[in-house]
Scaffold this motif. Structure first.
Motif, PDB file in Angstrom:
ATOM      1  N   VAL A  70       0.846  -1.194   0.000  1.00  0.00           N
ATOM      2  CA  VAL A  70       0.000   0.000   0.000  1.00  0.00           C
ATOM      3  C   VAL A  70       0.880   1.242   0.000  1.00  0.00           C
ATOM      4  CG1 VAL A  70      -1.699   1.353   1.276  1.00  0.00           C
ATOM      5  CG2 VAL A  70      -1.918  -1.141   1.162  1.00  0.00           C
ATOM      6  N   ALA A  71       0.537   2.183  -0.877  1.00  0.00           N
ATOM      7  CA  ALA A  71       1.168   3.508  -0.879  1.00  0.00           C
ATOM      8  C   ALA A  71       0.110   4.515  -0.453  1.00  0.00           C
ATOM      9  CB  ALA A  71       1.702   3.847  -2.260  1.00  0.00           C
ATOM     10  N   MET A  72       0.315   5.135   0.699  1.00  0.00           N
ATOM     11  CA  MET A  72      -0.594   6.192   1.138  1.00  0.00           C
ATOM     12  C   MET A  72      -0.172   7.475   0.436  1.00  0.00           C
ATOM     13  SD  MET A  72      -2.781   4.689   3.020  1.00  0.00           S
ATOM     14  CE  MET A  72      -3.649   6.199   3.485  1.00  0.00           C
ATOM     15  N   THR A  73      -1.052   7.979  -0.426  1.00  0.00           N
ATOM     16  CA  THR A  73      -0.705   9.097  -1.310  1.00  0.00           C
ATOM     17  C   THR A  73      -1.498  10.351  -0.952  1.00  0.00           C
ATOM     18  OG1 THR A  73      -2.320   8.291  -2.919  1.00  0.00           O
ATOM     19  CG2 THR A  73      -0.040   7.577  -3.198  1.00  0.00           C
ATOM     20  N   ASP A  74      -1.024  11.455  -1.481  1.00  0.00           N
ATOM     21  CA  ASP A  74      -1.612  12.765  -1.207  1.00  0.00           C
ATOM     22  C   ASP A  74      -3.071  12.814  -1.674  1.00  0.00           C
ATOM     23  OD1 ASP A  74      -2.309  15.457  -1.096  1.00  0.00           O
ATOM     24  OD2 ASP A  74      -0.402  16.175  -1.890  1.00  0.00           O
ATOM     25  N   PRO A  75      -4.016  13.147  -0.799  1.00  0.00           N
ATOM     26  CA  PRO A  75      -5.419  13.225  -1.230  1.00  0.00           C
ATOM     27  C   PRO A  75      -5.691  14.351  -2.217  1.00  0.00           C
ATOM     28  CG  PRO A  75      -5.178  13.999   1.027  1.00  0.00           C
ATOM     29  CD  PRO A  75      -3.870  13.398   0.643  1.00  0.00           C
ATOM     30  N   GLY A  76      -4.744  15.265  -2.375  1.00  0.00           N
ATOM     31  CA  GLY A  76      -4.938  16.390  -3.279  1.00  0.00           C
ATOM     32  C   GLY A  76      -4.566  16.121  -4.721  1.00  0.00           C
ATOM     33  N   HIS A  77      -4.153  14.890  -5.062  1.00  0.00           N
ATOM     34  CA  HIS A  77      -3.765  14.598  -6.447  1.00  0.00           C
ATOM     35  C   HIS A  77      -4.927  14.839  -7.402  1.00  0.00           C
ATOM     36  CE1 HIS A  77       0.230  13.259  -5.725  1.00  0.00           C
ATOM     37  NE2 HIS A  77      -0.093  12.163  -5.067  1.00  0.00           N
ATOM     38  N   ALA A  78      -4.615  15.464  -8.542  1.00  0.00           N
ATOM     39  CA  ALA A  78      -5.652  15.801  -9.515  1.00  0.00           C
ATOM     40  C   ALA A  78      -6.056  14.611 -10.375  1.00  0.00           C
ATOM     41  CB  ALA A  78      -5.166  16.938 -10.414  1.00  0.00           C
ATOM     42  N   SER A  79      -5.202  13.598 -10.480  1.00  0.00           N
ATOM     43  CA  SER A  79      -5.499  12.464 -11.360  1.00  0.00           C
ATOM     44  C   SER A  79      -4.884  11.192 -10.816  1.00  0.00           C
ATOM     45  CB  SER A  79      -4.952  12.726 -12.764  1.00  0.00           C
ATOM     46  OG  SER A  79      -3.534  12.663 -12.764  1.00  0.00           O
ATOM     47  N   GLY A  80      -5.337  10.069 -11.385  1.00  0.00           N
ATOM     48  CA  GLY A  80      -4.753   8.784 -11.026  1.00  0.00           C
ATOM     49  C   GLY A  80      -3.300   8.682 -11.437  1.00  0.00           C
ATOM     50  N   PHE A 160      -7.280   9.677 -29.674  1.00  0.00           N
ATOM     51  CA  PHE A 160      -8.374   9.166 -28.850  1.00  0.00           C
ATOM     52  C   PHE A 160      -9.466  10.236 -28.858  1.00  0.00           C
ATOM     53  CE2 PHE A 160      -4.497   7.346 -27.205  1.00  0.00           C
ATOM     54  CZ  PHE A 160      -4.814   6.048 -26.802  1.00  0.00           C
ATOM     55  N   SER A 161     -10.726   9.806 -28.870  1.00  0.00           N
ATOM     56  CA  SER A 161     -11.799  10.785 -28.871  1.00  0.00           C
ATOM     57  C   SER A 161     -13.085  10.193 -28.313  1.00  0.00           C
ATOM     58  CB  SER A 161     -12.069  11.292 -30.290  1.00  0.00           C
ATOM     59  OG  SER A 161     -13.083  12.284 -30.283  1.00  0.00           O
ATOM     60  N   VAL A 212      -9.995  19.730 -23.870  1.00  0.00           N
ATOM     61  CA  VAL A 212     -11.197  19.739 -24.698  1.00  0.00           C
ATOM     62  C   VAL A 212     -11.963  18.422 -24.577  1.00  0.00           C
ATOM     63  CG1 VAL A 212     -12.019  19.746 -27.096  1.00  0.00           C
ATOM     64  CG2 VAL A 212     -10.368  21.457 -26.331  1.00  0.00           C
ATOM     65  N   GLU A 213     -11.240  17.294 -24.686  1.00  0.00           N
ATOM     66  CA  GLU A 213     -11.895  15.983 -24.688  1.00  0.00           C
ATOM     67  C   GLU A 213     -12.023  15.380 -23.286  1.00  0.00           C
ATOM     68  OE1 GLU A 213     -12.800  13.766 -27.361  1.00  0.00           O
ATOM     69  OE2 GLU A 213     -11.641  14.380 -29.122  1.00  0.00           O
ATOM     70  N   SER A 214     -11.328  15.958 -22.315  1.00  0.00           N
ATOM     71  CA  SER A 214     -11.262  15.398 -20.958  1.00  0.00           C
ATOM     72  C   SER A 214     -10.740  13.958 -20.998  1.00  0.00           C
ATOM     73  CB  SER A 214     -12.632  15.443 -20.277  1.00  0.00           C
ATOM     74  OG  SER A 214     -12.504  15.187 -18.884  1.00  0.00           O
ATOM     75  N   LEU A 215      -9.611  13.796 -21.709  1.00  0.00           N
ATOM     76  CA  LEU A 215      -8.938  12.507 -21.840  1.00  0.00           C
ATOM     77  C   LEU A 215      -7.454  12.729 -21.566  1.00  0.00           C
ATOM     78  CD1 LEU A 215     -10.641  11.121 -25.088  1.00  0.00           C
ATOM     79  CD2 LEU A 215     -11.123  10.462 -22.715  1.00  0.00           C
ATOM     80  N   GLU A 216      -6.990  12.208 -20.441  1.00  0.00           N
ATOM     81  CA  GLU A 216      -5.636  12.498 -19.985  1.00  0.00           C
ATOM     82  C   GLU A 216      -4.562  11.962 -20.926  1.00  0.00           C
ATOM     83  OE1 GLU A 216      -3.457  12.405 -15.616  1.00  0.00           O
ATOM     84  OE2 GLU A 216      -4.709  10.717 -16.213  1.00  0.00           O
ATOM     85  N   LEU A 218      -4.377  12.073 -24.006  1.00  0.00           N
ATOM     86  CA  LEU A 218      -4.074  12.991 -25.110  1.00  0.00           C
ATOM     87  C   LEU A 218      -2.918  13.927 -24.773  1.00  0.00           C
ATOM     88  CD1 LEU A 218      -7.659  13.898 -26.375  1.00  0.00           C
ATOM     89  CD2 LEU A 218      -5.962  12.442 -27.501  1.00  0.00           C
ATOM     90  N   ARG A 219      -2.634  14.109 -23.492  1.00  0.00           N
ATOM     91  CA  ARG A 219      -1.476  14.913 -23.084  1.00  0.00           C
ATOM     92  C   ARG A 219      -0.195  14.316 -23.664  1.00  0.00           C
ATOM     93  NH1 ARG A 219      -0.446  15.477 -16.723  1.00  0.00           N
ATOM     94  NH2 ARG A 219      -2.715  15.672 -16.897  1.00  0.00           N
ATOM     95  N   VAL A 220      -0.126  12.987 -23.660  1.00  0.00           N
ATOM     96  CA  VAL A 220       1.062  12.292 -24.145  1.00  0.00           C
ATOM     97  C   VAL A 220       1.216  12.465 -25.655  1.00  0.00           C
ATOM     98  CG1 VAL A 220       2.131  10.013 -24.385  1.00  0.00           C
ATOM     99  CG2 VAL A 220       0.991  10.645 -22.246  1.00  0.00           C
ATOM    100  N   LEU A 221       0.127  12.265 -26.401  1.00  0.00           N
ATOM    101  CA  LEU A 221       0.198  12.413 -27.852  1.00  0.00           C
ATOM    102  C   LEU A 221       0.498  13.847 -28.254  1.00  0.00           C
ATOM    103  CD1 LEU A 221      -2.742  10.186 -29.152  1.00  0.00           C
ATOM    104  CD2 LEU A 221      -0.343   9.572 -28.819  1.00  0.00           C
ATOM    105  N   GLU A 222      -0.142  14.813 -27.593  1.00  0.00           N
ATOM    106  CA  GLU A 222       0.073  16.207 -27.951  1.00  0.00           C
ATOM    107  C   GLU A 222       1.516  16.631 -27.683  1.00  0.00           C
ATOM    108  OE1 GLU A 222      -2.217  20.519 -27.530  1.00  0.00           O
ATOM    109  OE2 GLU A 222      -2.798  18.850 -26.240  1.00  0.00           O
ATOM    110  N   ALA A 223       2.147  15.998 -26.700  1.00  0.00           N
ATOM    111  CA  ALA A 223       3.542  16.304 -26.396  1.00  0.00           C
ATOM    112  C   ALA A 223       4.518  15.584 -27.322  1.00  0.00           C
ATOM    113  CB  ALA A 223       3.852  15.948 -24.944  1.00  0.00           C
ATOM    114  N   GLY A 224       3.992  14.716 -28.196  1.00  0.00           N
ATOM    115  CA  GLY A 224       4.841  14.081 -29.203  1.00  0.00           C
ATOM    116  C   GLY A 224       5.364  12.707 -28.839  1.00  0.00           C
TER     117      GLY A 224
END
Length: 257
Positions: A70-80, A160-161, A212-216, A218-224
């Protein structure tokens, strides 16, 4: 049979959920959902299985299962992804370790699917991988809650869309009630990463396409960067998002007709 590369599994399990509060602790056949998911990871042969959570109740739920960390992680993380990046730091994984991100609401994830996302990562040389499965009907294709994707000839994701892609101009001008001849793919939300890239991904600012798509992803693809995509070797039943999904999962686990 081809040997599956060594991999670890990290399961993000946040207590808060808009549609199903306390979802990781929801009971399926008398046991918390997160426990079923962790067993799936162990069945797939993961070298290590970690549950990354922000709640002691979730940590307690898996405490009695051998082989689970188990890793107890910060509850403030914005994403998985942010939660998994912290988990990787706590676990001390080297940059080249293959990390499979298995969602905490996938109690029926097939072992061969978990293995497949690790294998395509290793075979492709891409820093990230995922799975897809054919779309079988028009309502699924046009459902914005179902993420679709298109691939390059070599297997890497092009996009992805939530929209139906690719758009069959002539066929859909006539009717949107049936799928024309062709191939459409539904994304399965399981990911593989090299541990070093997981840290890099978490540090990237969200891109325009992601927002725009709310698909995380896509950050990877947009960054190349590349995302290798394999067809799942076995069906992935839908994840659990609602009370109705939970009831169906409980009936299925109990073997109800």
């Amino acid at each position: 049979m081809k040997q599956v590369p060594e991999f670890v599994v990290a399961i993000p399990a946040r207590y808060a959920s808009t549609r199903l509060p306390g979802k990781p602790l929801a009971l399926i056949h008398g046991e918390p959902m997160v426990l079923h998911v962790a067993r799936r990871a162990l069945d797939a042969g993961a070298r290590e299985v970690w549950v990354a959570t922000d709640d002691a109740r979730i940590a307690d739920a898996v405490a009695g299962l051998d082989g689970i960390h188990v890793a107890m992680t910060d509850p403030g993380h914005a994403s998985g992804t942010d939660r998994l990046a912290e988990c990787a730091r706590q676990a001390g994984w080297a940059d080249d370790v293959i990390v499979v991100n298995l969602q905490g609401d996938e109690p029926f994830a097939p072992a061969v699917g978990i293995q497949a996302v690790a294998s395509v990562l290793a075979d492709s040389g891409a820093p990230m991988s995922t799975l897809a499965t054919p779309v079988e009907d028009a309502p699924t294709l046009f459902d914005p809650n179902v993420v679709k994707l298109v691939r390059a000839a070599g297997g890497d994701a092009l996009y992805f869309s939530r929209a139906p892609i690719p758009w069959h101009r002539d066929a859909f001008a006539r009717s949107r009630d049936e799928l024309p001849a062709g191939s459409w793919l539904r994304h399965i939300g399981i990911y593989g990463y090299r541990a070093g890239f997981l840290q890099q991904f978490a540090a990237m600012p969200p891109g325009m396409l992601e927002q725009v798509e709310s698909l995380e992803q896509l950050r990877v693809l947009e960054a190349g960067f590349r995302i290798a995509v394999a067809l799942s070797p076995a069906p992935f039943p839908p994840g659990i998002d609602t009370a109705e999904d939970l009831a169906r999962a409980d009936a299925l686990m109990r073997g109800a007709p």
